[in-house]
Scaffold this motif. Sequence first.
Motif, short mmCIF file in Angstrom:
data_model
loop_
_atom_site.label_atom_id
_atom_site.label_comp_id
_atom_site.label_asym_id
_atom_site.label_seq_id
_atom_site.Cartn_x
_atom_site.Cartn_y
_atom_site.Cartn_z
N VAL A 64 0.86 -1.19 0.00
CA VAL A 64 0.00 0.00 0.00
C VAL A 64 0.89 1.24 0.00
CG1 VAL A 64 -1.84 1.24 1.20
CG2 VAL A 64 -1.66 -1.26 1.41
N CYS A 65 0.74 2.08 -1.00
CA CYS A 65 1.58 3.28 -1.06
C CYS A 65 1.09 4.30 -0.04
CB CYS A 65 1.55 3.87 -2.47
SG CYS A 65 2.55 2.88 -3.57
N LEU A 66 1.98 4.74 0.81
CA LEU A 66 1.67 5.72 1.85
C LEU A 66 2.75 6.78 1.83
CD1 LEU A 66 0.75 3.22 4.72
CD2 LEU A 66 -0.86 4.53 3.31
N THR A 67 2.36 8.00 2.17
CA THR A 67 3.28 9.13 2.12
C THR A 67 4.01 9.28 3.46
OG1 THR A 67 1.77 10.21 0.59
CG2 THR A 67 3.40 11.61 1.67
N VAL A 68 5.32 9.38 3.39
CA VAL A 68 6.12 9.55 4.61
C VAL A 68 5.84 10.93 5.20
CG1 VAL A 68 8.46 9.67 5.55
CG2 VAL A 68 7.92 8.02 3.75
N VAL A 78 3.64 7.20 8.84
CA VAL A 78 2.73 7.32 7.70
C VAL A 78 1.30 7.30 8.25
CG1 VAL A 78 4.21 6.22 5.95
CG2 VAL A 78 2.75 4.78 7.39
N THR A 79 0.38 7.91 7.53
CA THR A 79 -1.02 7.90 7.96
C THR A 79 -1.88 7.29 6.87
OG1 THR A 79 -0.77 9.84 9.36
CG2 THR A 79 -3.00 9.35 8.60
N ALA A 80 -2.70 6.34 7.29
CA ALA A 80 -3.65 5.72 6.35
C ALA A 80 -5.04 6.29 6.65
CB ALA A 80 -3.66 4.21 6.51
N ILE A 81 -5.68 6.81 5.62
CA ILE A 81 -7.04 7.32 5.80
C ILE A 81 -8.01 6.14 5.81
CG2 ILE A 81 -6.47 9.56 4.78
CD1 ILE A 81 -7.94 8.62 2.22
N ASN A 82 -9.23 6.42 6.22
CA ASN A 82 -10.23 5.36 6.37
C ASN A 82 -10.43 4.56 5.09
OD1 ASN A 82 -12.17 3.97 7.90
ND2 ASN A 82 -13.78 5.11 6.90
N GLU A 83 -10.49 5.27 3.98
CA GLU A 83 -10.66 4.63 2.66
C GLU A 83 -9.58 3.55 2.45
OE1 GLU A 83 -12.61 5.87 -0.07
OE2 GLU A 83 -11.66 4.74 -1.69
N THR A 84 -8.36 3.89 2.80
CA THR A 84 -7.25 2.95 2.63
C THR A 84 -7.37 1.79 3.63
OG1 THR A 84 -5.84 4.75 1.88
CG2 THR A 84 -4.72 2.77 2.69
N LEU A 85 -7.72 2.11 4.87
CA LEU A 85 -7.84 1.05 5.88
C LEU A 85 -8.93 0.05 5.50
CD1 LEU A 85 -7.52 3.29 9.05
CD2 LEU A 85 -5.86 1.59 8.28
N LYS A 87 -9.91 -0.79 2.48
CA LYS A 87 -9.57 -1.58 1.29
C LYS A 87 -8.35 -2.46 1.49
CE LYS A 87 -11.41 1.47 -2.23
NZ LYS A 87 -11.06 2.49 -3.19
N GLN A 88 -7.52 -2.09 2.44
CA GLN A 88 -6.22 -2.75 2.54
C GLN A 88 -6.12 -3.54 3.85
OE1 GLN A 88 -4.44 -2.72 -0.05
NE2 GLN A 88 -5.08 -0.95 -1.23
N ILE A 89 -4.97 -4.13 4.08
CA ILE A 89 -4.79 -5.04 5.22
C ILE A 89 -3.91 -4.45 6.31
CG2 ILE A 89 -5.11 -7.13 3.86
CD1 ILE A 89 -1.94 -7.30 3.98
C1 LIG Z 1 0.94 8.21 -2.08
C2 LIG Z 1 -0.23 7.78 -1.27
N1 LIG Z 1 -0.23 8.14 0.02
C3 LIG Z 1 -1.27 7.76 0.82
C4 LIG Z 1 -1.28 8.09 2.22
O1 LIG Z 1 -0.40 8.75 2.78
N2 LIG Z 1 -2.33 7.64 2.94
C5 LIG Z 1 -3.36 6.91 2.40
O2 LIG Z 1 -4.28 6.52 3.14
N3 LIG Z 1 -3.36 6.58 1.09
C6 LIG Z 1 -2.35 6.99 0.29
N4 LIG Z 1 -2.32 6.65 -1.03
C7 LIG Z 1 -3.43 5.83 -1.58
C8 LIG Z 1 -3.31 4.36 -1.15
O3 LIG Z 1 -2.06 3.82 -1.55
C9 LIG Z 1 -4.40 3.45 -1.82
O4 LIG Z 1 -4.08 3.33 -3.17
C10 LIG Z 1 -5.78 3.98 -1.76
O5 LIG Z 1 -6.15 4.30 -0.46
C11 LIG Z 1 -6.77 2.92 -2.30
O6 LIG Z 1 -6.78 1.79 -1.52
C12 LIG Z 1 -1.28 7.04 -1.82
C13 LIG Z 1 -1.24 6.64 -3.26
#
Ligand SMILES: Cc1nc2c(=O)[nH]c(=O)nc-2n(C[C@H](O)[C@H](O)[C@H](O)CO)c1C
Length: 92
Positions: A64-68, A78-85, A87-89
Motif C-alpha cells: 500500500v503506497c503511503l506518504t512519509v 505514515v497515515t492511512a485514511i479510512n478509505e485505505t484502511l 480496502k487494505q490489510i
Molecule cells: C501516495 C499515497 N499516500 C497515501 C497516504 O499517505 N495515505 C493513504 O491513506 N493513502 C495513500 N495513497 C493511496 C493508497 O495507496 C491506496 O491506493 C488507496 O487508499 C486505495 O486503496 C497514496 C497513493
Amino acid sequence: MFFINKYFGKNVIDPEISIMFTGIIEATGIIKRIASSGSNKTFWIESDISNELKVDQSVSHNGVCLTVETISGNVHSVTAINETLKKQILDR
Ligand SMILES: Cc1nc2c(=O)[nH]c(=O)nc-2n(C[C@H](O)[C@H](O)[C@H](O)CO)c1C
C-alpha cells in the motif's frame, strides 16, 4: 510488521491461502506505535531504511503506497485514511 518497498508493489489476496506481497521487499519494519485521529490511523515504523527516506516520499507498505510524514532516526511515520484502511490489510 510491514514489508517496505520504496517503489510500487501489489498485494495478491487469496482467502484460501493467505496474503502474499509481490514486489521487491527492501526492508521489513516493526510497528512501534499506532495512533488514531478520527478515522485515520498513523503508524510509526522502525526499519533499516527509515533514515534514508524523505518526507513526502511515497513508500509501499505491505503493497500500500503511503506518504512519509515524519522521520526520526530509524523510525518513520505514515497515515492511512479510512478509505485505505477499509480496502487494505494494514490494521489487521
Ligand atoms: C501516495 C499515497 N499516500 C497515501 C497516504 O499517505 N495515505 C493513504 O491513506 N493513502 C495513500 N495513497 C493511496 C493508497 O495507496 C491506496 O491506493 C488507496 O487508499 C486505495 O486503496 C497514496 C497513493
